[in-house]
Design a protein around this motif. Structure first.
Motif, PDB file in Angstrom:
ATOM      1  N   LYS A  45      21.709   2.218 -28.912  1.00 33.46           N
ATOM      2  CA  LYS A  45      22.440   1.557 -30.032  1.00 33.46           C
ATOM      3  C   LYS A  45      21.371   0.625 -30.781  1.00 33.46           C
ATOM      4  N   ALA A  46      21.422   0.331 -31.999  1.00 33.02           N
ATOM      5  CA  ALA A  46      20.832  -0.649 -32.645  1.00 33.02           C
ATOM      6  C   ALA A  46      21.792  -1.921 -32.822  1.00 33.02           C
ATOM      7  N   VAL A  47      21.307  -2.888 -32.439  1.00 33.16           N
ATOM      8  CA  VAL A  47      22.195  -4.204 -31.985  1.00 33.16           C
ATOM      9  C   VAL A  47      21.584  -5.418 -32.670  1.00 33.16           C
ATOM     10  N   LEU A  48      22.299  -6.270 -33.718  1.00 37.12           N
ATOM     11  CA  LEU A  48      21.843  -7.555 -34.039  1.00 37.12           C
ATOM     12  C   LEU A  48      22.659  -8.502 -33.437  1.00 37.12           C
ATOM     13  N   SER A  75      20.444  -5.625 -24.007  1.00 39.40           N
ATOM     14  CA  SER A  75      19.110  -5.195 -23.882  1.00 39.40           C
ATOM     15  C   SER A  75      19.379  -4.466 -22.264  1.00 39.40           C
ATOM     16  N   LEU A  76      19.473  -4.814 -21.605  1.00 35.71           N
ATOM     17  CA  LEU A  76      19.522  -4.314 -20.077  1.00 35.71           C
ATOM     18  C   LEU A  76      20.621  -3.199 -20.018  1.00 35.71           C
ATOM     19  N   LEU A  77      21.729  -3.156 -21.144  1.00 29.38           N
ATOM     20  CA  LEU A  77      22.439  -1.985 -21.220  1.00 29.38           C
ATOM     21  C   LEU A  77      22.147  -0.894 -22.037  1.00 29.38           C
ATOM     22  N   GLY A  78      20.921  -1.145 -22.264  1.00 30.98           N
ATOM     23  CA  GLY A  78      20.135   0.072 -23.176  1.00 30.98           C
ATOM     24  C   GLY A  78      20.057  -0.102 -24.581  1.00 30.98           C
ATOM     25  N   ALA A  79      20.529  -1.133 -25.106  1.00 35.61           N
ATOM     26  CA  ALA A  79      20.457  -1.173 -26.591  1.00 35.61           C
ATOM     27  C   ALA A  79      19.028  -1.661 -27.167  1.00 35.61           C
ATOM     28  N   TRP A  80      18.856  -1.253 -28.506  1.00 31.57           N
ATOM     29  CA  TRP A  80      17.776  -1.751 -28.864  1.00 31.57           C
ATOM     30  C   TRP A  80      17.992  -3.126 -29.890  1.00 31.57           C
ATOM     31  N   VAL A  81      17.717  -4.228 -29.590  1.00 32.09           N
ATOM     32  CA  VAL A  81      18.232  -5.587 -30.033  1.00 32.09           C
ATOM     33  C   VAL A  81      17.319  -6.265 -30.699  1.00 32.09           C
ATOM     34  N   THR A  82      17.940  -6.906 -31.598  1.00 26.94           N
ATOM     35  CA  THR A  82      17.144  -7.799 -32.601  1.00 26.94           C
ATOM     36  C   THR A  82      18.165  -9.357 -32.419  1.00 26.94           C
ATOM     37  N   ALA A  83      17.545 -10.276 -31.959  1.00 29.10           N
ATOM     38  CA  ALA A  83      18.032 -11.430 -31.622  1.00 29.10           C
ATOM     39  C   ALA A  83      17.888 -12.575 -32.644  1.00 29.10           C
ATOM     40  N   HIS A 123      20.017  -1.394 -40.638  1.00 28.26           N
ATOM     41  CA  HIS A 123      21.277  -1.004 -40.424  1.00 28.26           C
ATOM     42  C   HIS A 123      21.665  -0.950 -38.987  1.00 28.26           C
ATOM     43  N   TYR A 124      22.529  -1.501 -38.457  1.00 29.87           N
ATOM     44  CA  TYR A 124      22.829  -1.612 -37.002  1.00 29.87           C
ATOM     45  C   TYR A 124      23.945  -1.034 -36.751  1.00 29.87           C
ATOM     46  N   ASP A 125      24.066  -0.466 -35.444  1.00 28.74           N
ATOM     47  CA  ASP A 125      25.382   0.197 -34.902  1.00 28.74           C
ATOM     48  C   ASP A 125      26.167  -1.158 -34.380  1.00 28.74           C
ATOM     49  N   TYR A 126      26.044  -2.197 -33.790  1.00 27.92           N
ATOM     50  CA  TYR A 126      26.650  -3.334 -33.546  1.00 27.92           C
ATOM     51  C   TYR A 126      26.188  -4.641 -33.874  1.00 27.92           C
ATOM     52  N   VAL A 127      26.914  -5.664 -34.426  1.00 31.21           N
ATOM     53  CA  VAL A 127      26.673  -6.791 -34.503  1.00 31.21           C
ATOM     54  C   VAL A 127      27.277  -8.012 -33.779  1.00 31.21           C
ATOM     55  N   LEU A 128      26.631  -8.707 -32.990  1.00 32.96           N
ATOM     56  CA  LEU A 128      27.434  -9.574 -31.761  1.00 32.96           C
ATOM     57  C   LEU A 128      27.212 -10.897 -32.269  1.00 32.96           C
ATOM     58  N   ALA A 129      28.342 -11.625 -32.392  1.00 32.05           N
ATOM     59  CA  ALA A 129      28.395 -13.184 -32.435  1.00 32.05           C
ATOM     60  C   ALA A 129      29.267 -13.818 -31.485  1.00 32.05           C
ATOM     61  N   ALA A 130      28.533 -14.915 -30.858  1.00 29.75           N
ATOM     62  CA  ALA A 130      29.269 -15.484 -29.638  1.00 29.75           C
ATOM     63  C   ALA A 130      29.257 -16.996 -29.959  1.00 29.75           C
ATOM     64  N   ASP A 131      30.374 -17.628 -30.082  1.00 27.07           N
ATOM     65  CA  ASP A 131      30.679 -19.131 -30.292  1.00 27.07           C
ATOM     66  C   ASP A 131      29.742 -19.454 -31.421  1.00 27.07           C
TER      67      ASP A 131
END
Length: 265
Positions: free
Chosen positions: A114-117, A131-139, A186-194
């Motif tokens: 999955k594409a993850v931002l 990333s360790l879980l297999g995602a293609w990540v943009t931080a 376009h991303y499958d998931y957008v992650l945001a923490a704190d």
């Protein structure tokens, strides 16, 4: 957490002009932009105490040493270099909570291929776990955060991840259409923490979330945040008005909530 403030200004008993805080008259108060002085100082001191007084309530996954924290997620030991220079160079409860959630709920949130931002990636812990879980990540984060972010990502994913994570500067609300045009980005998931705390860019943060999570895009946003201030609660209510939200989990001890959201039509 995006590095919007210099944490060292708080940690080293912030100076006002050429005088130290301890040299001020008892009835004299420093000037603080935005809100009342007392409220701003209270919020800032709370963040400072939290940064300095963090404890390993997450054991056995987390171990702390001076300037470095170690974790074990996705079957890998992870070593994170921190800095006291900015809030964005520290690990905050939301990042640990979201990392644990992603690891423990892989069937529900399958990141493989999955594409993850990640917004406000800070030290990079969440991006590393994704990333360790297999995602293609943009931080992403502010430019001054990227050196430490890149260091942590490379140290913990090289030779371990399916895809090498990418790093990009992103200031919330700025140049989104020109630098991240839709649907090219376009991303499958957008992650945001704190990413929600006492700062002046909450509207820009929401604008950024909406840019990447458009109606009908199929993008899912995962927001993990410790609730510290009244402004956090107000943001959550505004957030819910723009997104279809589900509270995935709440951690009372850490005061962290994790939401799943998609943009309303």
């Amino acid at each position: 957490m995006e590095g919007l403030f210099s944490a060292s200004q708080c940690f080293q008993q912030k100076q006002f002009g050429n005088r130290k805080e301890g040299d001020m008259k008892p009835d004299e108060k420093p000037q603080v932009e935005g809100g009342t002085t007392d409220e701003a100082l209270t919020d800032q001191s709370l963040m400072t105490r939290e940064a300095l007084g963090r404890r390993n309530i997450w054991e056995p996954s987390v171990y702390y040493d001076l300037g470095k924290e170690s974790f074990h997620f996705a079957g890998q030991d992870i070593s994170i270099r921190e800095s006291m220079d900015t809030y964005g160079a520290l690990i905050w409860p939301g990042a640990i909570a979201l990392s644990q959630f992603l690891e423990n709920n892989q069937e529900q949130m399958n990141l493989m291929d999955k594409a993850v931002l990640e917004l406000g990636a800070g030290t990079g812990l969440v991006s590393i776990v994704a990333s360790l879980l297999g995602a293609w990540v943009t931080a992403t984060d502010q430019p001054e955060i990227l050196s430490n972010l890149t260091f942590n990502l490379r140290r913990n994913t090289k030779g371990r991840s399916r895809y090498m994570p990418q790093v990009s500067a992103l200031s919330w609300g700025q140049d989104l259409e020109s630098r991240f045009p839709y649907p090219s980005y376009h991303y499958d998931y957008v992650l945001a923490a704190d990413v929600v705390y006492h700062h002046d860019f909450l509207e820009e943060l929401l604008k950024t979330m909406l840019h990447f999570c458009r109606p009908g895009s199929g993008t899912t946003l995962l927001l993990a945040n410790k609730i510290r201030f009244q402004s956090d609660l107000r943001f959550v209510e505004h957030f819910k008005s723009k997104f279809n939200t589900t509270l995935l989990t709440e951690l009372p001890q850490q005061e962290v909530r994790i939401y799943k959201a998609t943009a309303k039509e």
